[in-house]
Design a protein around this motif. Structure first.
Motif, PDB file in Angstrom:
ATOM      1  N   ILE A  35       5.294  47.389  70.328  1.00  0.00           N
ATOM      2  CA  ILE A  35       5.154  48.844  70.435  1.00  0.00           C
ATOM      3  C   ILE A  35       4.574  49.375  69.122  1.00  0.00           C
ATOM      4  N   GLY A  36       4.151  50.615  69.167  1.00  0.00           N
ATOM      5  CA  GLY A  36       3.584  51.232  67.971  1.00  0.00           C
ATOM      6  C   GLY A  36       2.654  52.349  68.384  1.00  0.00           C
ATOM      7  N   GLY A  37       2.364  53.217  67.426  1.00  0.00           N
ATOM      8  CA  GLY A  37       1.505  54.370  67.724  1.00  0.00           C
ATOM      9  C   GLY A  37       0.088  53.944  68.063  1.00  0.00           C
ATOM     10  N   SER A  38      -0.704  54.933  68.519  1.00  0.00           N
ATOM     11  CA  SER A  38      -2.104  54.649  68.841  1.00  0.00           C
ATOM     12  C   SER A  38      -2.849  54.283  67.566  1.00  0.00           C
ATOM     13  N   GLY A  39      -3.721  53.305  67.670  1.00  0.00           N
ATOM     14  CA  GLY A  39      -4.557  52.926  66.528  1.00  0.00           C
ATOM     15  C   GLY A  39      -3.827  52.121  65.465  1.00  0.00           C
ATOM     16  N   THR A  40      -2.675  51.555  65.796  1.00  0.00           N
ATOM     17  CA  THR A  40      -1.942  50.780  64.788  1.00  0.00           C
ATOM     18  C   THR A  40      -2.307  49.287  64.828  1.00  0.00           C
ATOM     19  N   GLY A  41      -3.177  48.904  65.765  1.00  0.00           N
ATOM     20  CA  GLY A  41      -3.657  47.521  65.763  1.00  0.00           C
ATOM     21  C   GLY A  41      -2.972  46.614  66.766  1.00  0.00           C
ATOM     22  N   LYS A  42      -2.349  47.196  67.773  1.00  0.00           N
ATOM     23  CA  LYS A  42      -1.649  46.358  68.769  1.00  0.00           C
ATOM     24  C   LYS A  42      -2.659  45.517  69.564  1.00  0.00           C
ATOM     25  N   SER A  43      -3.710  46.184  70.047  1.00  0.00           N
ATOM     26  CA  SER A  43      -4.722  45.433  70.814  1.00  0.00           C
ATOM     27  C   SER A  43      -5.435  44.428  69.928  1.00  0.00           C
ATOM     28  N   VAL A  44      -5.693  44.817  68.670  1.00  0.00           N
ATOM     29  CA  VAL A  44      -6.365  43.904  67.740  1.00  0.00           C
ATOM     30  C   VAL A  44      -5.525  42.639  67.563  1.00  0.00           C
ATOM     31  N   THR A  45      -4.203  42.822  67.542  1.00  0.00           N
ATOM     32  CA  THR A  45      -3.308  41.671  67.364  1.00  0.00           C
ATOM     33  C   THR A  45      -3.508  40.639  68.474  1.00  0.00           C
ATOM     34  N   ILE A  46      -3.498  41.100  69.731  1.00  0.00           N
ATOM     35  CA  ILE A  46      -3.626  40.090  70.803  1.00  0.00           C
ATOM     36  C   ILE A  46      -5.064  39.586  70.912  1.00  0.00           C
ATOM     37  N   LYS A  47      -6.029  40.446  70.547  1.00  0.00           N
ATOM     38  CA  LYS A  47      -7.424  39.976  70.589  1.00  0.00           C
ATOM     39  C   LYS A  47      -7.662  38.917  69.508  1.00  0.00           C
ATOM     40  N   CYS A  48      -6.923  39.010  68.405  1.00  0.00           N
ATOM     41  CA  CYS A  48      -7.025  37.966  67.369  1.00  0.00           C
ATOM     42  C   CYS A  48      -6.482  36.637  67.899  1.00  0.00           C
ATOM     43  N   ILE A  49      -5.389  36.703  68.627  1.00  0.00           N
ATOM     44  CA  ILE A  49      -4.808  35.459  69.169  1.00  0.00           C
ATOM     45  C   ILE A  49      -5.797  34.790  70.127  1.00  0.00           C
ATOM     46  N   LEU A  50      -6.439  35.622  70.964  1.00  0.00           N
ATOM     47  CA  LEU A  50      -7.369  35.078  71.956  1.00  0.00           C
ATOM     48  C   LEU A  50      -8.718  34.675  71.356  1.00  0.00           C
TER      49      LEU A  50
END
Lengths: 261, 248
Positions: free
Chosen positions: B33-48
């Motif tokens: 969880i986390g606010g918008s623009g905090t890098g949540k999507s970036v985190t999973i895109k880095c894994i992939l």
């Protein structure tokens, strides 16, 4: 900073940006060619692209060619009359259509119809994460999206140019025999006698080069698209501008090459 | 098991990830969880591998995710994208069976279609949807198709990016329940990104809160309401006052 230095700095930035873009396009083209020779190959995607680039472009190519051929016949007849050379209409229409107008107009029509469509489609796929989805599904976007489209254009645009040449010549024939009083059999014989194999081959070679440029620009700008509707719009506009300018520049270069042979 | 060790990622001058340390145990469900623009999507895109981290290490079952056969690596994953990311030009069944129609997991076309229809059933869609185009479906149905595609090849690890974004509360509940059921049934490792606290409670075994490019809080979902962490407390209660600036 003095005005002179500021102007030079601006010029330098523009030059650097230009050469960086040229480099990116060159790398993209090299990557496309490299992927075209390595499996996996997506035959279904290629067939789909052949249908969309080739078959569905026939109406616009045919209409462009027939009107251009007709107008060319009228122009040559009117211009030739100034020095009693009206009889050269079949020869000039044939050489004008085959060596120059056929490939260039088909190339520009493909840039308008196909390049814009490819750029908009791929750009939309990018902003809606469909390209990322492709990657997560173990499918390389260059192989699945770019190679089939570029290959299809490379193969099918020369055929479109051939068809455009024939329809353009027939447009001139229709005007010349219908309104300018030319004999139908003589018109066709003069056309056939005057055209050489080299004229036809240069026309088809130009078609292949223009098809490659048109599809490559569509794919490149689509893949480089920014976010949102504005990003898609910019990618589409940029792709058509780049394709049209590159097609005209390539036409100049290729014409020079063919003249020197 | 997925492990992220001191992962950094900067876009231009914007340092999105500033040293992410995170681990997800095999077969468990982690919600970020986390606010918008905090890098949540970036985190999973880095894994992939969709985004390359600037530094740090990402390990999947102890092996560096950036090394080795990429196709084999990605074949272990399924992903549901925020907007479903269905391919507009393909009918629903070909979207679902995309991985089964090409590449190393390729099956005969008829078998792939059968599997696709079975997966559509699993997410509550009837077979008549199979031949429709994604544009003909509602947002909720598109999410379900995206979910069916994510599970089509029975992946070991599934990522869900904002699975309930843009859905009405009832449809969001249906999607949450489906995700939980599927993850338990398949024994898959799951990572979900969401702002939706109902989703968190329905899906998570563990929760990690991302803020300012680092994991501010990480723990079991059962501790969510008893924590005294001010960042997590503000996020859960949706308060405008607290350590997280309301306007970023």
């Amino acid at each position: 900073m003095t005005p002179l230095i500021a102007a030079l700095a601006t010029l330098g930035r523009v030059a650097l940006a230009f050469f960086a873009s040229v480099g990116r396009v060159a790398l993209f083209a090299a990557s496309t060619i490299s992927h075209a020779f390595r499996p996996p190959f997506y035959a279904r995607e290629l067939a789909n692209a052949l249908f969309h680039v080739g078959w569905l472009s026939l109406p616009v190519v045919g209409l462009t060619a027939v009107f251009t051929g007709g107008a060319l016949a009228l122009q040559i007849y009117a211009g030739g009359a100034r020095f009693n050379a009206e009889a050269v209409v079949p020869q000039i229409v044939a050489i004008g259509m085959v060596r120059e107008l056929g490939p260039v107009l088909v190339g520009l029509m493909i840039a308008a119809r196909v390049t814009s469509s490819i750029a908009a489609e791929i750009a939309t796929m990018k902003v809606t994460e469909q390209i990322d989805a492709l990657v997560t599904l173990s499918t390389h976007p260059m192989k699945y999206l770019v190679v089939p489209r570029v290959l299809a254009a490379l193969l099918v645009v020369p055929l479109l140019v051939g068809v455009g040449d024939i329809i353009g010549i027939m447009g001139g024939y229709a005007v010349a025999t219908g309104t300018l009083g030319f004999n139908a059999a003589a018109y066709l014989k003069n056309t056939a006698d005057f055209l050489q194999l080299a004229d036809i081959l240069s026309s088809l070679a130009k078609g292949a080069a223009f098809g490659f440029i048109a599809a490559l620009m569509g794919c490149y700008f689509g893949m480089q698209s920014g976010r949102g509707a504005q990003g898609v719009g910019r990618a589409t506009k940029g792709s058509v501008e780049a394709a049209a300018v590159l097609i005209l520049a390539a036409n100049f270069l290729l014409t020079g090459v063919f003249f020197s042979l | 098991m997925i492990e992220m060790k001191n992962v950094h990622k900067t876009f231009g001058t914007n340092a999105v990830l500033r040293g992410i340390d995170l681990s997800v145990a095999k077969g468990s469900s982690l919600v970020i969880i986390g606010g918008s623009g905090t890098g949540k999507s970036v985190t999973i895109k880095c894994i992939l591998g969709l985004i390359e981290p600037d530094s740090g290490q990402i390990l999947v079952d102890g092996k560096d995710a950036s090394i080795g056969d990429r196709d084999a690596f990605l074949a272990r994953f399924g992903m549901l994208f925020q907007g479903a990311a269905l391919f507009d030009s393909l009918p629903v069944w070909q979207n679902v069976a995309f991985r089964l129609l090409r590449g190393s997991l390729k099956r005969p076309r008829a078998e792939a279609r059968e599997i696709a229809i079975e997966k559509l059933r699993r997410v509550g869609l009837t077979p008549d949807v199979a031949d429709r185009l994604p544009a003909e479906l509602s947002g909720g149905m598109q999410k379900r198709v995206g979910l069916a595609r994510a599970i089509a090849a029975d992946p070991e690890i599934i990522f869900f990016d904002e699975p309930t974004a843009g859905l009405d509360p009832i449809m969001a509940g249906v999607i949450n329940d489906l995700i939980r059921e599927i993850v338990v049934e398949m024994g898959a490792t799951a990572m979900t990104i969401t702002h939706d606290m109902n989703s968190v409670r329905a899906i998570a075994d563990n929760v990690a809160m991302l803020h300012d490019g680092v994991i501010k809080w990480n723990g079991p979902v059962t501790d969510l309401d008893t924590t005294e962490d001010p960042y997590l407390h503000q996020f859960i209660t949706g308060s405008a006052t607290g350590p997280i600036a309301a306007i970023r």
